[in-house]
Design a protein around this motif. Structure first.
Motif, PDB file in Angstrom:
ATOM      1  N   ASP A 288      -2.340   5.751  -0.942  1.00  0.00           N
ATOM      2  CA  ASP A 288      -3.034   6.891  -0.347  1.00  0.00           C
ATOM      3  C   ASP A 288      -4.504   6.611  -0.087  1.00  0.00           C
ATOM      4  OD1 ASP A 288      -0.690   8.331  -0.396  1.00  0.00           O
ATOM      5  OD2 ASP A 288      -1.130   9.308  -2.312  1.00  0.00           O
ATOM      6  N   HIS A 289      -5.022   5.523  -0.671  1.00  0.00           N
ATOM      7  CA  HIS A 289      -6.452   5.216  -0.546  1.00  0.00           C
ATOM      8  C   HIS A 289      -6.689   3.896   0.193  1.00  0.00           C
ATOM      9  CE1 HIS A 289      -7.371   8.477  -3.335  1.00  0.00           C
ATOM     10  NE2 HIS A 289      -6.401   8.018  -4.101  1.00  0.00           N
TER      11      HIS A 289
ATOM     12  N   CYS B  55      -3.873  -3.874  12.470  1.00  0.00           N
ATOM     13  CA  CYS B  55      -4.008  -4.832  11.363  1.00  0.00           C
ATOM     14  C   CYS B  55      -5.237  -4.508  10.522  1.00  0.00           C
ATOM     15  CB  CYS B  55      -4.118  -6.242  11.942  1.00  0.00           C
ATOM     16  SG  CYS B  55      -4.431  -7.531  10.707  1.00  0.00           S
ATOM     17  N   ARG B  56      -5.081  -4.548   9.199  1.00  0.00           N
ATOM     18  CA  ARG B  56      -6.186  -4.242   8.286  1.00  0.00           C
ATOM     19  C   ARG B  56      -7.313  -5.270   8.363  1.00  0.00           C
ATOM     20  NH1 ARG B  56      -6.073  -1.412   3.613  1.00  0.00           N
ATOM     21  NH2 ARG B  56      -6.705  -3.232   2.378  1.00  0.00           N
ATOM     22  N   VAL B  57      -7.000  -6.460   8.811  1.00  0.00           N
ATOM     23  CA  VAL B  57      -8.012  -7.520   8.840  1.00  0.00           C
ATOM     24  C   VAL B  57      -8.771  -7.542  10.162  1.00  0.00           C
ATOM     25  CG1 VAL B  57      -8.404 -10.019   8.716  1.00  0.00           C
ATOM     26  CG2 VAL B  57      -6.736  -8.927   7.187  1.00  0.00           C
ATOM     27  N   CYS B  58      -8.039  -7.534  11.293  1.00  0.00           N
ATOM     28  CA  CYS B  58      -8.695  -7.748  12.584  1.00  0.00           C
ATOM     29  C   CYS B  58      -8.740  -6.532  13.487  1.00  0.00           C
ATOM     30  CB  CYS B  58      -8.025  -8.901  13.321  1.00  0.00           C
ATOM     31  SG  CYS B  58      -6.317  -8.554  13.819  1.00  0.00           S
TER      32      CYS B  58
ATOM     33  N   CYS C 159       3.374  -4.405   4.781  1.00  0.00           N
ATOM     34  CA  CYS C 159       3.518  -4.896   3.404  1.00  0.00           C
ATOM     35  C   CYS C 159       4.887  -4.442   2.891  1.00  0.00           C
ATOM     36  CB  CYS C 159       2.402  -4.334   2.531  1.00  0.00           C
ATOM     37  SG  CYS C 159       2.598  -4.677   0.765  1.00  0.00           S
ATOM     38  N   SER C 160       5.694  -5.360   2.398  1.00  0.00           N
ATOM     39  CA  SER C 160       7.050  -5.022   1.940  1.00  0.00           C
ATOM     40  C   SER C 160       7.038  -4.222   0.655  1.00  0.00           C
ATOM     41  CB  SER C 160       7.855  -6.318   1.736  1.00  0.00           C
ATOM     42  OG  SER C 160       7.232  -7.146   0.760  1.00  0.00           O
ATOM     43  N   ARG C 161       5.877  -4.137   0.005  1.00  0.00           N
ATOM     44  CA  ARG C 161       5.792  -3.424  -1.262  1.00  0.00           C
ATOM     45  C   ARG C 161       5.396  -1.957  -1.074  1.00  0.00           C
ATOM     46  NH1 ARG C 161       1.858  -5.325  -6.240  1.00  0.00           N
ATOM     47  NH2 ARG C 161       2.338  -3.637  -7.699  1.00  0.00           N
ATOM     48  N   CYS C 162       4.313  -1.689  -0.355  1.00  0.00           N
ATOM     49  CA  CYS C 162       3.849  -0.301  -0.190  1.00  0.00           C
ATOM     50  C   CYS C 162       4.233   0.294   1.163  1.00  0.00           C
ATOM     51  CB  CYS C 162       2.335  -0.224  -0.360  1.00  0.00           C
ATOM     52  SG  CYS C 162       1.401  -1.031   0.977  1.00  0.00           S
ATOM     53  N   HIS C 163       4.525  -0.552   2.147  1.00  0.00           N
ATOM     54  CA  HIS C 163       4.895  -0.117   3.495  1.00  0.00           C
ATOM     55  C   HIS C 163       3.802   0.756   4.135  1.00  0.00           C
ATOM     56  CE1 HIS C 163       8.956  -1.683   2.971  1.00  0.00           C
ATOM     57  NE2 HIS C 163       8.997  -1.069   1.799  1.00  0.00           N
ATOM     58  N   LYS C 164       2.568   0.597   3.694  1.00  0.00           N
ATOM     59  CA  LYS C 164       1.449   1.370   4.225  1.00  0.00           C
ATOM     60  C   LYS C 164       0.396   0.486   4.898  1.00  0.00           C
ATOM     61  CE  LYS C 164       2.630   5.520   2.718  1.00  0.00           C
ATOM     62  NZ  LYS C 164       2.840   6.688   3.624  1.00  0.00           N
ATOM     63  N   ALA C 165       0.405  -0.784   4.581  1.00  0.00           N
ATOM     64  CA  ALA C 165      -0.578  -1.709   5.143  1.00  0.00           C
ATOM     65  C   ALA C 165       0.068  -2.488   6.284  1.00  0.00           C
ATOM     66  CB  ALA C 165      -1.084  -2.659   4.066  1.00  0.00           C
TER      67      ALA C 165
END
Length: 221
Positions: free
Chosen positions: A176-177, A135-138, A146-152
């Motif tokens: 990519d970043h 998880c990016r937060v914890c 993420c349903s938009r970028c599928h990277k997060a």
């Protein structure tokens, strides 16, 4: 003074440390930040990391590197402590264990180097050596994306919403970043290394008895 035959007392001190010393491959003991998991096997999922009282995700508080001598399956062993920091709850508390044998698929058989690696960037690693995403937060297991970028990746809807509001809405167009665009979510505790030292046996000092007679007389005692 410790009793004869008693185990030595170990004391932990929270001290600042460079980011590379707090990564999984260094087997750190530390407070705050994201947990430095050893491997994906046996890691707690979102349900196990939800507060039993308020249902919110628990926050990582600290971890202690505590290998078990004589146990090949626990040559590398960490104890992780999580707590609830949501007001007015602040009641949930949970402990987990993560361990590996000395010979494993992720880390060197030899002890980690005391020297910094060639690349000492401050970017956050959100993927375990086993390939599991965090998880990016914890920094816990992130089965949601993420349903938009599928990277997060995220552990919960709460953390996905928090990240979207604090920057992922803009960063989503630059997948990519993503590892370099992680805002301060104000969810993690400040990060410090726990330096563990054995308490030296302290011999009682001879203290000269002071003369309090004048003070006692002035008090009329």
């Amino acid at each position: 003074m410790a009793a004869a035959g008693a185990r030595p007392v170990e004391l932990g001190f929270a001290e600042s440390a460079p980011a590379w010393r707090l990564r999984s491959e260094q087997f750190p003991s530390k407070v705050g930040g994201r947990p430095a998991w050893l491997g994906a096997a046996g890691l707690p999922g979102p349900r196990a990391l939800a507060c039993e009282l308020c249902g919110r995700p628990l926050s990582f508080l600290l971890q202690v590197y505590a290998p078990l001598p004589g146990r090949p399956d626990a040559f590398h062993r960490c104890i992780f402590l999580f707590c609830c920091r949501e007001q007015p709850c602040c009641a949930g508390l949970r402990v987990f264990r993560n361990q590996l044998p000395r010979k494993n698929d992720f880390y060197s058989y030899e002890p980690p180097s005391e020297n910094p690696p060639p690349e000492t960037g401050e970017s956050v690693c959100l993927q375990l050596k086993s390939g599991a995403h965090l998880c990016r937060v914890c920094g816990c297991l992130g089965p949601k994306t993420c349903s938009r970028c599928h990277k997060a990746y995220y552990c919960s809807k709460e953390h996905q919403t928090l990240d979207w509001r604090l920057g992922h809405k803009q960063a989503c167009a630059q997948p990519d970043h993503l590892d370099h665009i992680i805002p301060d979510h104000n969810f993690l505790f400040p990060e410090f290394e726990i330096v563990i030292e054995t308490e030296d046996e302290i011999m009682p000092e001879v203290v000269e008895k002071e003369d309090y007679s004048e003070i006692i007389e002035s008090m009329g005692i």
